[in-house]
Design a protein around this motif. Structure first.
Motif, PDB file in Angstrom:
ATOM      1  N   TYR A  32      41.553  -9.256 -55.825  1.00 29.82           N
ATOM      2  CA  TYR A  32      40.752  -9.748 -54.702  1.00 29.82           C
ATOM      3  C   TYR A  32      41.500  -9.522 -53.381  1.00 29.82           C
ATOM      4  O   TYR A  32      40.918  -9.050 -52.407  1.00 29.82           O
ATOM      5  CB  TYR A  32      40.408 -11.235 -54.855  1.00 29.82           C
ATOM      6  CG  TYR A  32      39.836 -11.782 -53.578  1.00 29.82           C
ATOM      7  CD1 TYR A  32      38.511 -11.514 -53.230  1.00 29.82           C
ATOM      8  CD2 TYR A  32      40.625 -12.487 -52.673  1.00 29.82           C
ATOM      9  CE1 TYR A  32      37.988 -11.951 -52.019  1.00 29.82           C
ATOM     10  CE2 TYR A  32      40.109 -12.918 -51.466  1.00 29.82           C
ATOM     11  CZ  TYR A  32      38.792 -12.656 -51.149  1.00 29.82           C
ATOM     12  OH  TYR A  32      38.287 -13.072 -49.953  1.00 29.82           O
ATOM     13  N   GLU A  36      40.262  -7.401 -50.246  1.00 31.52           N
ATOM     14  CA  GLU A  36      40.127  -8.011 -48.923  1.00 31.52           C
ATOM     15  C   GLU A  36      40.951  -7.244 -47.888  1.00 31.52           C
ATOM     16  O   GLU A  36      40.505  -7.025 -46.764  1.00 31.52           O
ATOM     17  CB  GLU A  36      40.545  -9.480 -48.953  1.00 31.52           C
ATOM     18  CG  GLU A  36      40.334 -10.151 -47.611  1.00 31.52           C
ATOM     19  CD  GLU A  36      40.795 -11.592 -47.570  1.00 31.52           C
ATOM     20  OE1 GLU A  36      40.158 -12.369 -46.854  1.00 31.52           O
ATOM     21  OE2 GLU A  36      41.790 -11.927 -48.245  1.00 31.52           O
ATOM     22  N   MET A  39      39.074  -4.218 -47.016  1.00 34.97           N
ATOM     23  CA  MET A  39      37.937  -4.563 -46.167  1.00 34.97           C
ATOM     24  C   MET A  39      38.405  -4.798 -44.733  1.00 34.97           C
ATOM     25  O   MET A  39      37.779  -4.342 -43.773  1.00 34.97           O
ATOM     26  CB  MET A  39      37.232  -5.821 -46.704  1.00 34.97           C
ATOM     27  CG  MET A  39      36.099  -6.351 -45.838  1.00 34.97           C
ATOM     28  SD  MET A  39      36.572  -7.490 -44.505  1.00 34.97           S
ATOM     29  CE  MET A  39      37.376  -8.806 -45.391  1.00 34.97           C
ATOM     30  N   THR A  43      37.260  -2.756 -41.440  1.00 32.82           N
ATOM     31  CA  THR A  43      36.712  -3.465 -40.281  1.00 32.82           C
ATOM     32  C   THR A  43      37.480  -3.098 -39.022  1.00 32.82           C
ATOM     33  O   THR A  43      36.884  -2.828 -37.972  1.00 32.82           O
ATOM     34  CB  THR A  43      36.757  -4.989 -40.514  1.00 32.82           C
ATOM     35  OG1 THR A  43      36.009  -5.291 -41.690  1.00 32.82           O
ATOM     36  CG2 THR A  43      36.193  -5.743 -39.333  1.00 32.82           C
ATOM     37  N   LEU A 127      30.260  -7.413 -40.399  1.00 31.83           N
ATOM     38  CA  LEU A 127      30.659  -8.273 -41.516  1.00 31.83           C
ATOM     39  C   LEU A 127      29.533  -9.098 -42.133  1.00 31.83           C
ATOM     40  O   LEU A 127      29.734  -9.736 -43.163  1.00 31.83           O
ATOM     41  CB  LEU A 127      31.767  -9.232 -41.036  1.00 31.83           C
ATOM     42  CG  LEU A 127      33.025  -8.563 -40.496  1.00 31.83           C
ATOM     43  CD1 LEU A 127      33.961  -9.613 -39.932  1.00 31.83           C
ATOM     44  CD2 LEU A 127      33.714  -7.754 -41.572  1.00 31.83           C
ATOM     45  N   LYS A 129      26.641  -8.560 -43.832  1.00 30.54           N
ATOM     46  CA  LYS A 129      26.201  -8.318 -45.211  1.00 30.54           C
ATOM     47  C   LYS A 129      27.269  -8.738 -46.219  1.00 30.54           C
ATOM     48  O   LYS A 129      26.960  -9.304 -47.264  1.00 30.54           O
ATOM     49  CB  LYS A 129      25.826  -6.851 -45.400  1.00 30.54           C
ATOM     50  CG  LYS A 129      24.552  -6.469 -44.677  1.00 30.54           C
ATOM     51  CD  LYS A 129      24.232  -4.995 -44.863  1.00 30.54           C
ATOM     52  CE  LYS A 129      22.993  -4.625 -44.062  1.00 30.54           C
ATOM     53  NZ  LYS A 129      22.727  -3.185 -44.114  1.00 30.54           N
ATOM     54  N   MET A 130      28.533  -8.457 -45.887  1.00 32.89           N
ATOM     55  CA  MET A 130      29.616  -8.852 -46.780  1.00 32.89           C
ATOM     56  C   MET A 130      29.684 -10.374 -46.900  1.00 32.89           C
ATOM     57  O   MET A 130      29.834 -10.907 -47.989  1.00 32.89           O
ATOM     58  CB  MET A 130      30.951  -8.308 -46.291  1.00 32.89           C
ATOM     59  CG  MET A 130      32.099  -8.686 -47.220  1.00 32.89           C
ATOM     60  SD  MET A 130      33.704  -8.809 -46.423  1.00 32.89           S
ATOM     61  CE  MET A 130      33.411  -9.817 -45.018  1.00 32.89           C
ATOM     62  N   HIS A 131      29.548 -11.069 -45.778  1.00 32.73           N
ATOM     63  CA  HIS A 131      29.587 -12.534 -45.818  1.00 32.73           C
ATOM     64  C   HIS A 131      28.413 -13.087 -46.621  1.00 32.73           C
ATOM     65  O   HIS A 131      28.564 -14.075 -47.347  1.00 32.73           O
ATOM     66  CB  HIS A 131      29.618 -13.116 -44.400  1.00 32.73           C
ATOM     67  CG  HIS A 131      30.974 -13.086 -43.792  1.00 32.73           C
ATOM     68  ND1 HIS A 131      31.881 -14.112 -43.927  1.00 32.73           N
ATOM     69  CD2 HIS A 131      31.603 -12.133 -43.080  1.00 32.73           C
ATOM     70  CE1 HIS A 131      33.001 -13.795 -43.312  1.00 32.73           C
ATOM     71  NE2 HIS A 131      32.867 -12.600 -42.794  1.00 32.73           N
ATOM     72  N   ARG A 133      27.012 -11.582 -49.192  1.00 32.27           N
ATOM     73  CA  ARG A 133      27.375 -11.365 -50.608  1.00 32.27           C
ATOM     74  C   ARG A 133      28.417 -12.377 -51.073  1.00 32.27           C
ATOM     75  O   ARG A 133      28.340 -12.889 -52.194  1.00 32.27           O
ATOM     76  CB  ARG A 133      27.894  -9.935 -50.813  1.00 32.27           C
ATOM     77  CG  ARG A 133      26.833  -8.863 -50.675  1.00 32.27           C
ATOM     78  CD  ARG A 133      27.349  -7.490 -51.100  1.00 32.27           C
ATOM     79  NE  ARG A 133      28.541  -7.059 -50.398  1.00 32.27           N
ATOM     80  CZ  ARG A 133      28.548  -6.358 -49.263  1.00 32.27           C
ATOM     81  NH1 ARG A 133      27.410  -6.024 -48.680  1.00 32.27           N
ATOM     82  NH2 ARG A 133      29.685  -5.990 -48.714  1.00 32.27           N
ATOM     83  N   MET A 134      29.386 -12.680 -50.210  1.00 31.48           N
ATOM     84  CA  MET A 134      30.415 -13.657 -50.581  1.00 31.48           C
ATOM     85  C   MET A 134      29.807 -15.043 -50.764  1.00 31.48           C
ATOM     86  O   MET A 134      30.143 -15.754 -51.718  1.00 31.48           O
ATOM     87  CB  MET A 134      31.533 -13.688 -49.524  1.00 31.48           C
ATOM     88  CG  MET A 134      32.374 -12.433 -49.499  1.00 31.48           C
ATOM     89  SD  MET A 134      33.542 -12.386 -48.122  1.00 31.48           S
ATOM     90  CE  MET A 134      34.650 -13.716 -48.535  1.00 31.48           C
TER      91      MET A 134
END
Length: 187
Positions: A32, A36, A39, A43, A127, A129-131, A133-134
């Motif tokens: 993970y 991260e 990612m 970003t 960010l 879409k990623m947030h 999904r998280m």
């Protein structure tokens, strides 16, 4: 029983079932963290910024939601950088259109920092879409699972925040303040 996916990173742990499962969890945490880190790199590249710039924007956006004004000294304290470095950072973010300086309403010598509307939109676009999904991954957990995960993460935070005594290093073994404690002292 499943074997650890990356047995090389568990070489100093025991080989009993409990240790194997614990190493699997630690390896999952490492995977993970690696994801991260990647990612964050993507970003930074997408927004053409350094890590400190992104951390500054994150802090300012969170403060904006919390309603408290942020000045250069607050930002320097949060980032753990000098006032000179903070000035350079602020100048860079103002030039890039991500940050604005405003006079403090009650102290004419002080400034208030705020992100621009385009910064909020850019961060959301980068960010969002990623947030989502998280959050969805987290919401799939039961309340008991969430409490277990939180307990685990707090224990891991405490485990890595302890400064171990070394023959040539510091002798302070007290844990560093947690992010929650650091945030409380900034208020």
């Amino acid at each position: 029983m499943t074997e650890p996916r990356d047995p090389s990173s568990g070489y100093w742990y025991g080989s009993d079932d409990q240790s194997i499962r614990a190493v699997d969890v630690l390896n999952g945490l490492r995977r993970y963290r690696k994801a991260e880190t990647a990612m964050r790199r993507r970003t930074r590249e997408s927004m053409k910024m350094g890590e400190t710039d992104l951390l500054a924007l994150q802090f300012l956006l969170q403060s904006k939601r919390g309603g408290g004004p942020v000045g250069p000294r607050d930002l320097a304290s949060y980032l753990g950088i000098s006032s000179a470095s903070t000035t350079v950072l602020i100048d860079r973010l103002v030039r890039s259109g991500h940050l604005e300086r405003h006079p403090h309403p009650t102290d004419r010598r002080a400034l208030i920092l705020s992100t621009t509307a385009t910064t909020d939109a850019e961060v959301r676009a980068t960010l969002g879409k990623m947030h989502t999904r998280m959050l969805a991954a987290t919401e799939r957990l039961t309340a008991d699972e969430m409490r277990t995960v939180l307990r685990f993460l707090e224990s891991m935070e405490e485990a890595v925040d302890v400064i171990d005594e070394h023959e040539d290093g510091p002798s302070d073994t007290a844990p560093l303040p947690s992010p929650r404690q650091r945030a409380a002292t900034r208020r």
